[in-house]
Design a protein around this motif. Sequence first.
Motif, PDB file in Angstrom:
ATOM      1  N   ILE A  44       0.842  -1.208   0.000  1.00 53.74           N
ATOM      2  CA  ILE A  44       0.000   0.000   0.000  1.00 53.74           C
ATOM      3  C   ILE A  44       0.871   1.248   0.000  1.00 53.74           C
ATOM      4  O   ILE A  44       0.635   2.189  -0.766  1.00 53.74           O
ATOM      5  N   ILE A  45       1.890   1.233   0.842  1.00 47.77           N
ATOM      6  CA  ILE A  45       2.801   2.388   0.912  1.00 47.77           C
ATOM      7  C   ILE A  45       3.489   2.600  -0.429  1.00 47.77           C
ATOM      8  O   ILE A  45       3.539   3.722  -0.950  1.00 47.77           O
ATOM      9  N   MET A  46       4.018   1.521  -0.997  1.00 48.60           N
ATOM     10  CA  MET A  46       4.745   1.641  -2.263  1.00 48.60           C
ATOM     11  C   MET A  46       3.824   2.052  -3.413  1.00 48.60           C
ATOM     12  O   MET A  46       4.244   2.812  -4.296  1.00 48.60           O
ATOM     13  N   LEU A  47       2.587   1.565  -3.426  1.00 43.47           N
ATOM     14  CA  LEU A  47       1.660   1.979  -4.486  1.00 43.47           C
ATOM     15  C   LEU A  47       1.418   3.483  -4.441  1.00 43.47           C
ATOM     16  O   LEU A  47       1.381   4.145  -5.479  1.00 43.47           O
ATOM     17  N   PHE A  48       1.264   4.035  -3.236  1.00 38.53           N
ATOM     18  CA  PHE A  48       1.086   5.482  -3.126  1.00 38.53           C
ATOM     19  C   PHE A  48       2.351   6.228  -3.533  1.00 38.53           C
ATOM     20  O   PHE A  48       2.275   7.270  -4.201  1.00 38.53           O
ATOM     21  N   LYS A  60       5.061   2.945 -14.460  1.00 40.16           N
ATOM     22  CA  LYS A  60       4.894   2.385 -13.125  1.00 40.16           C
ATOM     23  C   LYS A  60       3.858   3.195 -12.335  1.00 40.16           C
ATOM     24  O   LYS A  60       3.075   2.636 -11.565  1.00 40.16           O
ATOM     25  N   ALA A  61       3.830   4.510 -12.539  1.00 38.26           N
ATOM     26  CA  ALA A  61       2.846   5.355 -11.857  1.00 38.26           C
ATOM     27  C   ALA A  61       1.428   5.004 -12.301  1.00 38.26           C
ATOM     28  O   ALA A  61       0.509   4.936 -11.473  1.00 38.26           O
ATOM     29  N   ASN A  62       1.236   4.771 -13.589  1.00 41.38           N
ATOM     30  CA  ASN A  62      -0.095   4.397 -14.079  1.00 41.38           C
ATOM     31  C   ASN A  62      -0.526   3.038 -13.547  1.00 41.38           C
ATOM     32  O   ASN A  62      -1.696   2.843 -13.200  1.00 41.38           O
ATOM     33  N   LEU A  63       0.405   2.093 -13.465  1.00 41.97           N
ATOM     34  CA  LEU A  63       0.093   0.788 -12.887  1.00 41.97           C
ATOM     35  C   LEU A  63      -0.322   0.944 -11.425  1.00 41.97           C
ATOM     36  O   LEU A  63      -1.305   0.345 -10.980  1.00 41.97           O
ATOM     37  N   ALA A  64       0.408   1.757 -10.681  1.00 45.54           N
ATOM     38  CA  ALA A  64       0.101   1.962  -9.265  1.00 45.54           C
ATOM     39  C   ALA A  64      -1.260   2.648  -9.095  1.00 45.54           C
ATOM     40  O   ALA A  64      -2.050   2.260  -8.225  1.00 45.54           O
ATOM     41  N   LYS A  65      -1.552   3.647  -9.921  1.00 45.38           N
ATOM     42  CA  LYS A  65      -2.849   4.330  -9.835  1.00 45.38           C
ATOM     43  C   LYS A  65      -3.996   3.378 -10.154  1.00 45.38           C
ATOM     44  O   LYS A  65      -5.020   3.365  -9.464  1.00 45.38           O
ATOM     45  N   LEU A  70      -8.569  -0.008  -8.387  1.00 49.95           N
ATOM     46  CA  LEU A  70      -9.194  -1.332  -8.288  1.00 49.95           C
ATOM     47  C   LEU A  70      -9.316  -1.791  -6.840  1.00 49.95           C
ATOM     48  O   LEU A  70     -10.335  -2.359  -6.448  1.00 49.95           O
ATOM     49  N   ALA A  71      -8.287  -1.539  -6.036  1.00 50.91           N
ATOM     50  CA  ALA A  71      -8.347  -1.906  -4.623  1.00 50.91           C
ATOM     51  C   ALA A  71      -9.455  -1.136  -3.913  1.00 50.91           C
ATOM     52  O   ALA A  71     -10.176  -1.691  -3.075  1.00 50.91           O
ATOM     53  N   GLY A  72      -9.609   0.134  -4.252  1.00 49.94           N
ATOM     54  CA  GLY A  72     -10.690   0.933  -3.667  1.00 49.94           C
ATOM     55  C   GLY A  72     -12.066   0.408  -4.049  1.00 49.94           C
ATOM     56  O   GLY A  72     -12.986   0.348  -3.209  1.00 49.94           O
ATOM     57  N   ILE A  73     -12.225   0.016  -5.300  1.00 51.03           N
ATOM     58  CA  ILE A  73     -13.509  -0.533  -5.759  1.00 51.03           C
ATOM     59  C   ILE A  73     -13.813  -1.848  -5.047  1.00 51.03           C
ATOM     60  O   ILE A  73     -14.924  -2.060  -4.547  1.00 51.03           O
ATOM     61  N   VAL A  74     -12.824  -2.732  -4.975  1.00 53.70           N
ATOM     62  CA  VAL A  74     -13.023  -4.031  -4.312  1.00 53.70           C
ATOM     63  C   VAL A  74     -13.339  -3.830  -2.835  1.00 53.70           C
ATOM     64  O   VAL A  74     -14.255  -4.460  -2.293  1.00 53.70           O
ATOM     65  N   PHE A  75     -12.612  -2.954  -2.166  1.00 52.02           N
ATOM     66  CA  PHE A  75     -12.863  -2.688  -0.746  1.00 52.02           C
ATOM     67  C   PHE A  75     -14.271  -2.114  -0.538  1.00 52.02           C
ATOM     68  O   PHE A  75     -14.974  -2.523   0.383  1.00 52.02           O
ATOM     69  N   SER A  76     -14.679  -1.191  -1.399  1.00 54.85           N
ATOM     70  CA  SER A  76     -16.018  -0.599  -1.290  1.00 54.85           C
ATOM     71  C   SER A  76     -17.108  -1.644  -1.484  1.00 54.85           C
ATOM     72  O   SER A  76     -18.101  -1.669  -0.738  1.00 54.85           O
ATOM     73  N   LEU A  77     -16.954  -2.507  -2.481  1.00 59.51           N
ATOM     74  CA  LEU A  77     -17.936  -3.567  -2.711  1.00 59.51           C
ATOM     75  C   LEU A  77     -17.974  -4.542  -1.537  1.00 59.51           C
ATOM     76  O   LEU A  77     -19.053  -4.967  -1.098  1.00 59.51           O
ATOM     77  N   TYR A  78     -16.818  -4.897  -1.019  1.00 56.84           N
ATOM     78  CA  TYR A  78     -16.749  -5.794   0.132  1.00 56.84           C
ATOM     79  C   TYR A  78     -17.467  -5.169   1.323  1.00 56.84           C
ATOM     80  O   TYR A  78     -18.269  -5.830   2.002  1.00 56.84           O
ATOM     81  N   PHE A  79     -17.208  -3.907   1.592  1.00 55.21           N
ATOM     82  CA  PHE A  79     -17.845  -3.200   2.704  1.00 55.21           C
ATOM     83  C   PHE A  79     -19.352  -3.124   2.501  1.00 55.21           C
ATOM     84  O   PHE A  79     -20.132  -3.387   3.428  1.00 55.21           O
ATOM     85  N   PHE A  80     -19.794  -2.780   1.297  1.00 63.66           N
ATOM     86  CA  PHE A  80     -21.218  -2.654   0.991  1.00 63.66           C
ATOM     87  C   PHE A  80     -21.948  -3.982   1.184  1.00 63.66           C
ATOM     88  O   PHE A  80     -22.990  -4.046   1.851  1.00 63.66           O
ATOM     89  N   PHE A  81     -21.415  -5.061   0.617  1.00 63.32           N
ATOM     90  CA  PHE A  81     -22.072  -6.355   0.739  1.00 63.32           C
ATOM     91  C   PHE A  81     -21.993  -6.905   2.159  1.00 63.32           C
ATOM     92  O   PHE A  81     -22.901  -7.606   2.604  1.00 63.32           O
ATOM     93  N   SER A  82     -20.939  -6.587   2.886  1.00 58.51           N
ATOM     94  CA  SER A  82     -20.860  -6.992   4.294  1.00 58.51           C
ATOM     95  C   SER A  82     -21.959  -6.315   5.104  1.00 58.51           C
ATOM     96  O   SER A  82     -22.590  -6.933   5.961  1.00 58.51           O
ATOM     97  N   LEU A  83     -22.183  -5.038   4.829  1.00 64.67           N
ATOM     98  CA  LEU A  83     -23.288  -4.329   5.515  1.00 64.67           C
ATOM     99  C   LEU A  83     -24.637  -4.928   5.156  1.00 64.67           C
ATOM    100  O   LEU A  83     -25.500  -5.078   6.034  1.00 64.67           O
TER     101      LEU A  83
END
Length: 90
Positions: A44-48, A60-65, A70-83
């Motif tokens: 996470i640190i290195m991606l930022f 490399k910057a475009n890959l990290a962005k 994608l990580a934000g989308i997956v985390f949001s979906l996980y949080f939404f469906f968990s709720l």
Amino acid sequence: MMTETNQSMAHPHENTLLEPQVPVVTVKEWIVTLILAAVPLLNIIMLFVWAFSQDSNPNKANLAKASLVLAGIVFSLYFFFSLLILIFSM
């Protein structure tokens, strides 16, 4: 004798405005990048760092962005469906 239009047809990309060339990311650099991206918390640190550092290679910057988006989308979906599961299981 070639006219100007014939010359531009012979080399169509010669006089176009291009962004400055960036150095190619070598296979060794990609391997190190992928290994660092596989280490928990460090990834996470290195991606930022790679995404927002002025010194990072644009590829490399475009890959990290893209990875962060994608990580934000997956985390949001996980949080939404968990709720949803939590709400409807009561």
